[in-house]
Scaffold this motif. Structure first.
Motif, short mmCIF file in Angstrom:
data_model
loop_
_atom_site.label_atom_id
_atom_site.label_comp_id
_atom_site.label_asym_id
_atom_site.label_seq_id
_atom_site.Cartn_x
_atom_site.Cartn_y
_atom_site.Cartn_z
N GLU A 67 0.75 -1.14 -0.02
CA GLU A 67 0.09 0.06 -0.10
C GLU A 67 0.82 1.17 0.09
OE1 GLU A 67 -2.31 0.48 3.49
OE2 GLU A 67 -0.94 -0.23 4.69
N THR A 68 2.29 1.10 0.21
CA THR A 68 2.79 2.12 0.33
C THR A 68 3.81 2.70 -1.05
OG1 THR A 68 4.86 0.96 1.04
CG2 THR A 68 3.69 2.02 2.69
N LYS A 69 3.34 1.82 -2.34
CA LYS A 69 3.90 2.13 -3.33
C LYS A 69 3.39 3.38 -4.05
CE LYS A 69 4.77 -1.21 -6.32
NZ LYS A 69 6.51 -1.02 -6.51
N PRO A 70 4.40 4.29 -4.53
CA PRO A 70 4.03 5.44 -5.31
C PRO A 70 3.38 5.21 -6.48
CG PRO A 70 6.19 5.60 -4.45
CD PRO A 70 5.80 4.35 -4.19
N LEU A 71 2.30 6.09 -6.76
CA LEU A 71 1.37 5.88 -7.93
C LEU A 71 2.08 5.82 -9.07
CD1 LEU A 71 -2.07 7.24 -7.05
CD2 LEU A 71 -1.21 5.11 -6.51
N ASN A 72 2.94 6.64 -9.21
CA ASN A 72 3.88 6.90 -10.65
C ASN A 72 4.62 5.60 -10.80
OD1 ASN A 72 5.51 7.33 -8.35
ND2 ASN A 72 6.62 8.87 -9.62
N GLU A 73 5.29 5.05 -9.81
CA GLU A 73 5.84 3.67 -9.99
C GLU A 73 5.04 2.69 -10.21
OE1 GLU A 73 8.19 2.44 -6.56
OE2 GLU A 73 9.32 4.44 -6.39
N LEU A 74 3.66 2.53 -9.80
CA LEU A 74 2.86 1.49 -10.03
C LEU A 74 2.26 1.42 -11.60
CD1 LEU A 74 1.23 -0.96 -9.28
CD2 LEU A 74 -0.52 0.64 -8.33
N LEU A 75 2.02 2.70 -12.17
CA LEU A 75 1.82 2.99 -13.42
C LEU A 75 2.62 2.42 -14.29
CD1 LEU A 75 -0.38 4.26 -15.51
CD2 LEU A 75 0.59 6.38 -15.14
N ARG A 76 4.14 2.71 -14.20
CA ARG A 76 5.06 2.18 -14.97
C ARG A 76 4.91 0.74 -14.91
NH1 ARG A 76 8.12 6.74 -12.68
NH2 ARG A 76 9.02 5.63 -11.24
N GLU A 77 4.94 0.10 -13.85
CA GLU A 77 4.99 -1.23 -13.72
C GLU A 77 3.89 -1.88 -14.30
OE1 GLU A 77 5.06 -2.69 -9.67
OE2 GLU A 77 6.88 -1.47 -9.27
N PHE A 78 2.66 -1.26 -14.27
CA PHE A 78 1.53 -1.66 -15.11
C PHE A 78 1.76 -1.65 -16.68
CE2 PHE A 78 -2.17 -0.42 -11.93
CZ PHE A 78 -2.23 -1.80 -11.51
N GLN A 79 2.48 -0.36 -17.18
CA GLN A 79 2.62 -0.28 -18.29
C GLN A 79 3.64 -1.61 -18.93
OE1 GLN A 79 3.90 3.85 -18.24
NE2 GLN A 79 2.15 4.29 -19.48
N SER A 80 4.63 -1.71 -18.22
CA SER A 80 5.70 -2.70 -18.43
C SER A 80 5.42 -4.06 -18.54
CB SER A 80 7.13 -2.31 -17.81
OG SER A 80 6.72 -2.87 -16.33
N SER A 81 4.39 -4.46 -17.69
CA SER A 81 4.18 -5.85 -17.24
C SER A 81 2.76 -6.00 -18.02
CB SER A 81 3.78 -6.15 -15.73
OG SER A 81 2.93 -5.46 -15.14
N ARG A 82 2.12 -5.09 -18.49
CA ARG A 82 0.68 -5.46 -19.20
C ARG A 82 -0.31 -5.56 -18.39
NH1 ARG A 82 1.58 -7.89 -25.00
NH2 ARG A 82 -0.33 -6.75 -25.35
N GLN A 83 -0.16 -5.36 -17.09
CA GLN A 83 -1.07 -5.64 -16.06
C GLN A 83 -2.32 -4.40 -16.06
OE1 GLN A 83 -1.41 -8.31 -13.90
NE2 GLN A 83 0.64 -9.13 -14.39
N GLN A 84 -3.35 -4.86 -15.67
CA GLN A 84 -4.64 -3.87 -15.64
C GLN A 84 -5.06 -3.50 -14.06
OE1 GLN A 84 -6.02 -2.33 -18.07
NE2 GLN A 84 -4.72 -2.92 -19.35
N LEU A 85 -4.60 -4.61 -13.07
CA LEU A 85 -5.30 -4.46 -11.79
C LEU A 85 -4.18 -5.32 -10.67
CD1 LEU A 85 -8.67 -5.68 -10.74
CD2 LEU A 85 -6.77 -6.62 -9.78
N ALA A 86 -4.11 -4.67 -9.46
CA ALA A 86 -3.07 -5.07 -8.71
C ALA A 86 -4.11 -5.10 -7.23
CB ALA A 86 -1.98 -4.01 -8.46
N ILE A 87 -3.49 -6.13 -6.73
CA ILE A 87 -4.16 -6.49 -5.24
C ILE A 87 -3.13 -5.63 -4.06
CG2 ILE A 87 -4.50 -8.01 -3.40
CD1 ILE A 87 -6.53 -8.10 -5.89
#
Length: 209
Positions: A67-87
């Motif tokens: 829950e502490t992950k910054p949103l900008n980092e998560l967005l980059r991870e979504f883009q690189s891993s082609r994920q749409q949703l994270a728990i």
């Protein structure tokens, strides 16, 4: 919205229809043990397949983030891993909730409404001189409509101002006074203030705060 991992495909189909989501987390024993993410496309394929398949067989592994992950980092991870949703989990491994690409984009560009969501309420002038406003209406709109000075408030929207002044999520019918206006909460949906009625306070009751 989530479901036990041993749910039947028919049960999950009903849940998808009711929830109007394209992905649903599956859990074992409790939501603190998310075991997979089932996409409606894979569910439909399973229902039409001649071979019997379980929900667990059709689901993808969950993408888990703290829950502490910054949103900008998560967005980059979504883009690189082609994920749409994270728990999202807390430091003890408990499930806090989930976050989607759409959630992140809404933090940048504002609310995104799809074809299954209710269209935001339009601002409407009332006969008594008040205005019915969508909770997401920019705070500066109060200056335009009522010629009041909104000052240097730390809130961007009318709903945010009401939330901040009360200090808690209000119920319909609660009011706050600000800038010589009465702000009456008309509708709350989930954790969002959806509709507010703004009216000038009587001269004797204006606080100017």
């Amino acid at each position: 919205v989530s479901a036990p991992g041993d749910s039947s495909l028919e049960e999950l189909a009903e849940l998808f229809l009711d929830a109007k989501h394209t992905r649903i987390p599956l859990y074992r024993e409790s939501v603190d043990q998310i075991v997979g993410i089932l996409h409606i496309r894979d569910l439909l394929a399973g229902l039409r397949s001649p071979a019997e398949a379980s929900a667990a067989d059709l689901a993808m592994p969950p993408y888990v983030v703290p829950e502490t992950k910054p949103l900008n980092e998560l967005l980059r991870e979504f883009q690189s891993s082609r994920q749409q949703l994270a728990i999202v989990v807390d430091e003890f491994g408990g499930t806090v909730g989930l976050v989607t690409v759409e959630d992140l984009l809404e933090e940048i560009v504002g609310e995104i409404v799809d074809e299954h969501e209710e269209v935001p309420e339009s601002n409407l002038k009332l006969p008594d001189g008040g205005w019915k406003l969508d909770g997401a209406t920019p705070l500066d709109t109060l200056h335009v409509l009522f010629s009041v000075d909104v000052g240097d408030e730390p809130y961007e929207t009318v709903g945010g101002l009401v939330f901040g002044r009360l200090g808690h999520l209000p119920e319909a019918g609660q009011r706050v006074e600000a800038f010589g206006l009465e702000l009456l909460v008309r509708r709350v949906e989930g954790r969002r203030i959806k509709s507010v009625v703004a009216r000038p306070l009587p001269a004797s009751g204006a606080s100017g705060s």
